[in-house]
Each structure stands twice: as C-alpha cells, then as structure tokens.
Scaffold this active site. Structure first.
Site, PDB file in Angstrom:
ATOM      1  N   LYS A 183      53.207  33.452  44.345  1.00 31.07           N
ATOM      2  CA  LYS A 183      53.604  34.856  44.522  1.00 31.07           C
ATOM      3  C   LYS A 183      52.398  35.568  45.115  1.00 31.07           C
ATOM      4  O   LYS A 183      51.492  35.982  44.407  1.00 31.07           O
ATOM      5  CB  LYS A 183      53.972  35.464  43.159  1.00 31.07           C
ATOM      6  CG  LYS A 183      54.941  36.625  43.194  1.00 31.07           C
ATOM      7  CD  LYS A 183      54.529  37.853  43.973  1.00 31.07           C
ATOM      8  CE  LYS A 183      53.508  38.749  43.331  1.00 31.07           C
ATOM      9  NZ  LYS A 183      53.080  39.848  44.240  1.00 31.07           N
ATOM     10  N   GLU A 258      41.084  34.395  37.163  1.00 32.66           N
ATOM     11  CA  GLU A 258      39.874  34.745  37.914  1.00 32.66           C
ATOM     12  C   GLU A 258      39.998  36.233  38.193  1.00 32.66           C
ATOM     13  O   GLU A 258      40.843  36.653  38.979  1.00 32.66           O
ATOM     14  CB  GLU A 258      39.807  33.899  39.187  1.00 32.66           C
ATOM     15  CG  GLU A 258      38.428  33.859  39.796  1.00 32.66           C
ATOM     16  CD  GLU A 258      38.251  34.963  40.800  1.00 32.66           C
ATOM     17  OE1 GLU A 258      37.654  36.000  40.412  1.00 32.66           O
ATOM     18  OE2 GLU A 258      38.706  34.831  41.931  1.00 32.66           O
ATOM     19  N   CYS A 292      35.741  39.845  44.707  1.00 29.10           N
ATOM     20  CA  CYS A 292      35.589  39.951  43.249  1.00 29.10           C
ATOM     21  C   CYS A 292      34.157  39.723  42.799  1.00 29.10           C
ATOM     22  O   CYS A 292      33.698  40.334  41.840  1.00 29.10           O
ATOM     23  CB  CYS A 292      36.522  38.968  42.566  1.00 29.10           C
ATOM     24  SG  CYS A 292      36.466  37.337  43.296  1.00 29.10           S
ATOM     25  N   GLU A 393      34.652  48.071  38.403  1.00 29.48           N
ATOM     26  CA  GLU A 393      34.790  47.461  39.722  1.00 29.48           C
ATOM     27  C   GLU A 393      35.365  48.481  40.704  1.00 29.48           C
ATOM     28  O   GLU A 393      36.441  49.037  40.458  1.00 29.48           O
ATOM     29  CB  GLU A 393      35.729  46.252  39.612  1.00 29.48           C
ATOM     30  CG  GLU A 393      35.879  45.496  40.898  1.00 29.48           C
ATOM     31  CD  GLU A 393      36.667  44.196  40.724  1.00 29.48           C
ATOM     32  OE1 GLU A 393      37.782  44.240  40.192  1.00 29.48           O
ATOM     33  OE2 GLU A 393      36.142  43.146  41.127  1.00 29.48           O
TER      34      GLU A 393
HETATM   35  P1  NDP Z   1      46.463  43.312  40.960  1.00 25.29           P
HETATM   36  O1  NDP Z   1      45.768  42.608  39.859  1.00 25.29           O
HETATM   37  O2  NDP Z   1      47.434  44.370  40.617  1.00 25.29           O
HETATM   38  O3  NDP Z   1      47.267  42.262  41.880  1.00 25.29           O
HETATM   39  C1  NDP Z   1      46.990  40.894  42.013  1.00 25.29           C
HETATM   40  C2  NDP Z   1      48.295  40.102  42.103  1.00 25.29           C
HETATM   41  O4  NDP Z   1      49.040  40.280  40.889  1.00 25.29           O
HETATM   42  C3  NDP Z   1      49.230  40.566  43.210  1.00 25.29           C
HETATM   43  O5  NDP Z   1      49.987  39.481  43.689  1.00 25.29           O
HETATM   44  C4  NDP Z   1      50.148  41.541  42.483  1.00 25.29           C
HETATM   45  O6  NDP Z   1      51.382  41.749  43.136  1.00 25.29           O
HETATM   46  C5  NDP Z   1      50.329  40.809  41.180  1.00 25.29           C
HETATM   47  N1  NDP Z   1      50.718  41.662  40.051  1.00 25.29           N
HETATM   48  C6  NDP Z   1      50.567  43.000  39.907  1.00 25.29           C
HETATM   49  N2  NDP Z   1      51.047  43.396  38.709  1.00 25.29           N
HETATM   50  C7  NDP Z   1      51.520  42.286  38.090  1.00 25.29           C
HETATM   51  C8  NDP Z   1      52.115  42.041  36.830  1.00 25.29           C
HETATM   52  N3  NDP Z   1      52.337  43.015  35.954  1.00 25.29           N
HETATM   53  N4  NDP Z   1      52.449  40.764  36.507  1.00 25.29           N
HETATM   54  C9  NDP Z   1      52.228  39.758  37.369  1.00 25.29           C
HETATM   55  N5  NDP Z   1      51.665  39.943  38.587  1.00 25.29           N
HETATM   56  C10 NDP Z   1      51.303  41.174  38.940  1.00 25.29           C
HETATM   57  O7  NDP Z   1      45.393  43.853  41.942  1.00 25.29           O
HETATM   58  P2  NDP Z   1      45.572  45.101  42.946  1.00 25.29           P
HETATM   59  O8  NDP Z   1      46.079  44.556  44.182  1.00 25.29           O
HETATM   60  O9  NDP Z   1      46.407  46.193  42.397  1.00 25.29           O
HETATM   61  O10 NDP Z   1      44.093  45.639  43.015  1.00 25.29           O
HETATM   62  C11 NDP Z   1      43.640  46.508  41.973  1.00 25.29           C
HETATM   63  C12 NDP Z   1      42.209  46.224  41.661  1.00 25.29           C
HETATM   64  O11 NDP Z   1      42.100  44.880  41.199  1.00 25.29           O
HETATM   65  C13 NDP Z   1      41.276  46.302  42.852  1.00 25.29           C
HETATM   66  O12 NDP Z   1      40.861  47.593  43.093  1.00 25.29           O
HETATM   67  C14 NDP Z   1      40.166  45.399  42.403  1.00 25.29           C
HETATM   68  O13 NDP Z   1      39.299  46.128  41.580  1.00 25.29           O
HETATM   69  C15 NDP Z   1      40.853  44.338  41.576  1.00 25.29           C
HETATM   70  N6  NDP Z   1      41.098  43.095  42.336  1.00 25.29           N
HETATM   71  C16 NDP Z   1      40.388  42.002  42.009  1.00 25.29           C
HETATM   72  C17 NDP Z   1      40.545  40.857  42.740  1.00 25.29           C
HETATM   73  C18 NDP Z   1      39.782  39.628  42.441  1.00 25.29           C
HETATM   74  O14 NDP Z   1      39.615  38.806  43.348  1.00 25.29           O
HETATM   75  N7  NDP Z   1      39.341  39.385  41.229  1.00 25.29           N
HETATM   76  C19 NDP Z   1      41.444  40.782  43.879  1.00 25.29           C
HETATM   77  C20 NDP Z   1      42.194  41.986  44.098  1.00 25.29           C
HETATM   78  C21 NDP Z   1      42.009  43.085  43.347  1.00 25.29           C
HETATM   79  P3  NDP Z   1      51.548  43.017  44.126  1.00 25.29           P
HETATM   80  O15 NDP Z   1      50.620  42.823  45.236  1.00 25.29           O
HETATM   81  O16 NDP Z   1      52.960  42.936  44.520  1.00 25.29           O
HETATM   82  O17 NDP Z   1      51.232  44.234  43.297  1.00 25.29           O
END
Ligand code: NDP
Length: 506
Positions: A183, A258, A292, A393
C-alpha cells in the site's frame, strides 16, 4: 516523455484490476502541481480481493515451495528487469516525489535492484537447515531448525522514497517465500505499481506481489488490522506507526516499524570546517530534508558556531534549487502542499520559541517557485534542545544548531531525544570519532558522511524510531518464521527414553 496523464489500475493476482468504486485519485508533480497520473482509490473490498489473491498464491505453494535456486533465479531476473526499466522508473519517481533525477537514476533504481540482488545472495548463502549443536539427549534424537515464510505480508510505505522503501519490504518478503500486498503513499503510488508489473513479468507468480492504492486512513488501517495479514512492514510517521503497532498487537502479527527521527550530528572541535559544512548540507538538505534519518540537530563547539554557519550559508547560496527533472538541479520541491504547511508551521514555532534564523525561513517565490512547493534551506542558530521545533520531526530543509561547551554535554544532548534513527560525527580524528559513534543511541552512525544505506547492512531505529531492522539478513529473518523439528530415532516403544521417563510405554 509526453505530458499525458498516466492511468493506472490496481495490481492484483498478476493483472491490472479496476478498483471496485471506479473512483480515481490524482497524482501531481510537486514542482508545478500538474496532474501526471491517476490511480484507483481502493476500497476495503479491493483490499479483501488483494489479500485473497495473496493468500491463495501463498497456500498454493506456487512461490513459497520453490527451491532456493529457483527463487534466486527469479529474483536475479527481477533485478535485471528493474535495471532494464531504469530510465522510466527514475523519471516517474522524480516526477511524482520531487526527488532530483540526478539522484533517482543513480541511487534509487539501483538501490531497488540492490535490495533484490542482495536478498537473493543472502538466501543462497543462508544455511537452509541449522542442526542442533549439543549431542543428543539420553535418547537418540535429531533436532534441526528450518526457516519458513510467515505467509501474507502487508507493506505500507511513505512518499519520500517510494521505490526504495517498497523494496526494503518486498525484496526480503519475496526471498523468504511470502506473498505481499503493498500500500504505497497516496501521493506517490506510481512506481510501486510499475514495479509489481515488472517483477511479475520477470517471473514472480501471479498473486504473490499485489499493489493497492488508496488512503491510509481507510484502506491502510483496514489492511493493517486484517486477519489475513500475518506480517506488517511499515515506514512512516511515529504516530501512524504506533497505531499500527496496536493493530498488530491485537492480531499478534509480526511487525517491522521504521519511523521518524531527529538525528544529531556532532561536530568535534578538531573538525575541518569545509568538510563539516558539506557534511551538514548532505545531512539536512538531501531530498529537501524529507528523509527520516536526516541530520537536523547540529551540535557544534560554541566557539565554532559562527564560522561553521557562515561556511554552510556560503555553500547553500551555490545550490541550484528548482525543477527536479533538470539534471543540473541540486534540490527539488517539497513533496506536497501539506508537507510545505508542516514545515512553515514548525518554522513559526521555532521563531515563537525565540530561536534565531541565520538563513532562509520562507517559502520560495517568484518564477517557477510560484508553481510548486519550494522552501528555502533554513538554519536556526543558538537553539536549545528543549524547544519543540528541535525535538520534533519537521521533515523539511531545516537545521537546528545547538552550540555545546564540552563533548560529554554534546553526547548527552544528542541522546536526549525520543528518537534514535541516525546520528553522525564530523572529525579529523578517526579514533575520537569512533568513540563518539559508539556512545550515540541510534541505529546508524555516519562519520564524515551521511545517508549511506546499503542493502548489506541493517537499517532501523532505537527508541521511538521503530523496531526491527530492514536490509541484509536481518530483514530476511524478519520475514520468516523459525521451526524446530525434532525426531526421536528410538527404534521401538521399549527403548524410547522419554516415554519410559513418564511411564507412557507400559
Ligand atoms: P504517514 O505515516 O501518515 O504515512 C505513511 C504511510 O502510511 C502512507 O502510505 C499512508 O497512506 C499510510 N497511512 C496513513 N494513515 C494510516 C493508518 N491509520 N493506517 C495505516 N496506514 C496509514 O506519513 P505522512 O505521509 O502523513 O507524513 C507525516 C509525517 O510523517 C511527515 O511530516 C514526517 O514527519 C513523517 N514521515 C516519516 C517518514 C519516514 O521515513 N520515517 C516518511 C514519511 C513521513 P496515505 O499516503 O494514503 O496517507
């Protein structure tokens, strides 16, 4: 390539499959907001379909029961197929995520190929059977341990490195014989869909690799909670990671998380200023800071702060910031309006806390910058580690400089964080640098460099940065179960020691 809007379907059971609702989601180029692709907005019904296909493929043994040599051959084909599609994958990854083409062509595609190749190499070398090393207990017994796939895995990935972070999940999952449903993030689903088709064409059997696109809040959640999912690999925010850990706990699912970071970079007093400035830029400006493990807390000896910040500014002014598709561009746009808002909000929080801005601080404007989501590299100086923008972050091109007076204090500040993903040391003294690296409570530490993630070393975090490790044999372990098989070799019931011990042979 032309400016056509690419239309995708879900990838289920080895085929492009329309979503049941018929609804589509737009995917845009963050440099100019043009719609470049459309993907289905999957429903829970589509998730059921993908999981059914993954389960059926798993139970049939079409992939899980292949010999190691057969799996290695297919993974090797898949590696070559990814390389053969390098230009298209790099183009689409850059177009939709804002990553510079200079990087995606060189690093991202080769990293996906590297994950597949390394998983195949480790699978080939891993002992298929481990024999118990103690001599048999009183009775003649043969005890041995084998590894088996877990079953059906779910890979949920973010938008910053869509292909690489997908490969960190599907490569070890496939190597160990699992089926998987991916996903991808809603704003960057395209390359994961492309990879599913490429890998299936390369010999991964239908149903083993499925991709569904749609909102995390509905189908991501549904997928993570689904009883047909045995293992979840998730990369994303700590907040969503925590929710997934709860869902996984309910079903006692295996899980690798992660999550976020706020990684410290400690500049030692023997550091070369030129090197320290370049290392800092690498740490916090790569992919506009949307990594990240970005180095976003810069610990610098107080007497060196001004000199180092001046050098950083000198180098920042030479950067080409703009269209990520131009090979001359060093730094591209922020991935979305939402992420740009998050960054601007944190900058306001920093200002309100009294931290001074030495450079940047604003959204970029004028010319092409008005069309997309561009933000200036930003440096806060004289920060305090208790400030909100220093602890949380930001996920953008924002550096927080923390001056320190002695090294023990610097290490204590570095470790004073809920996160523990990356860390770094800048020094001309290898011995001192390694001593400091060992004292940092983080899953990776880079000395005089940053962001070096390799398929042959583990990647993951301490503390709230997650649990489990991706890459290398650690990942293959995390996508498999171990089974102990014990065979008593006693020839008849009367010579069976264990039966007689309990009186069961009479
Ligand atoms: P999220 O954690 O919301 O999203 C990561 C993935 O999880 C996406 O595929 C998202 O889908 C999915 N997701 C979102 N909500 C749920 C849920 N309740 N259950 C299962 N899957 C879910 O990250 P964001 O894109 O919203 O980014 C927000 C913040 O997260 C950033 O500002 C950053 O600080 C951090 N981040 C950290 C990352 C890392 O590499 N550790 C990577 C990206 C973000 P969808 O895209 O459809 O919402």
């Amino acid at each position: 390539m032309s400016k056509e809007v690419l239309k995708y379907q879900l990838f289920i059971d080895g085929q492009w499959t329309p979503g049941e609702s018929g609804e589509m989601m737009d995917v845009i180029n963050p440099a100019n907001r043009e719609v470049v692709a459309q993907v289905p907005r999957a429903t829970p019904g589509d998730v059921d379909k993908a999981l059914h296909s993954a389960r059926r493929a798993f139970e049939s043994g079409i992939w899980a029961n292949k010999s190691i040599d057969e799996k290695v051959a297919v993974l090797t084909n898949a590696t070559m197929a990814v390389i053969a599609n390098k230009d298209r994958l790099a183009y689409l990854e850059s177009l939709t995520s804002g990553a510079t083409m200079r990087r995606t062509g060189f690093v991202d595609v080769m990293s996906v190929a590297g994950s597949l190749a390394m998983s195949a190499a480790i699978l080939k070398q891993m002992p298929a059977v481990e024999h118990a090393i103690c001599p048999p207990w009183v009775a003649p017994m043969h005890s041995y341990v084998i590894r088996e796939p877990i079953g059906v895995c779910a890979g949920i990935t973010p938008w910053n490195f869509p292909m690489i972070l997908a490969a960190y999940k599907f490569a070890p999952a496939l190597a160990m014989g699992n089926s998987i449903v991916m996903k991808p993030a809603s704003i960057t689903p395209v390359t994961t869909l492309e990879l599913a088709k490429i890998l299936t064409d390369a010999g991964i059997p239908p149903g083993v690799f499925n991709v569904i696109s749609g909102p995390g809040s509905s189908i991501g959640n549904y997928l993570a909670a689904h009883p047909q999912v045995d293992k979840i690999g998730f990369t994303g925010s700590t907040e969503v990671g925590r929710q997934i850990a709860h869902l996984a706990a309910d079903g006692i699912k295996r899980v690798t998380l992660e999550l976020g970071g706020k990684s410290p970079l400690i500049v030692l007093d023997d550091a070369d200023i030129d090197m320290a400035a370049s290392m800092t830029l690498l740490a916090f400006l790569t992919h506009s800071g949307q990594v990240c493990e970005s180095g976003t807390r810069l610990l610098v000896p107080r007497k060196m702060q001004d000199q180092l910040v001046d050098k950083m500014i000198e180098k920042i002014k030479k950067l080409n910031i703009g269209d990520q598709m131009d090979l001359a561009t060093d730094m591209g746009p922020i991935a979305s309006q939402e992420q740009l808002n998050t960054i601007m909000n944190y900058i306001q929080i920093g200002k309100d806390a009294g931290a001074q801005i030495a450079y940047g601080g604003s959204r970029m404007s004028g010319g092409i910058y008005d069309d997309g989501f561009f933000h200036e590299p930003t440096i806060f100086i004289d920060c305090d580690n208790s400030m909100q923008h220093v602890r949380e972050e930001i996920f953008g091109p924002v550096q927080c400089v923390l001056p320190y007076d002695d090294l023990d204090e610097a290490i204590a500040i570095a470790n004073d964080s809920p996160y523990g993903l990356g860390g770094g040391v800048c020094s001309t003294n290898a011995t001192r640098a390694q001593q400091v690296a060992k004292r940092m409570r983080t899953g990776s530490v880079w000395i005089n460099t940053w962001h070096i993630l390799r398929p042959d070393v583990p990647f993951g975090g301490y503390k709230e940065s997650g649990y489990g490790r991706e890459n290398c044999y650690h990942a293959l372990m995390a996508y498999s179960e171990v089974k102990h098989i014990c065979q008593d070799l006693s020839p008849d019931v009367n010579s069976h020691f264990v039966y007689s011990l309990f009186g069961f042979n009479r």
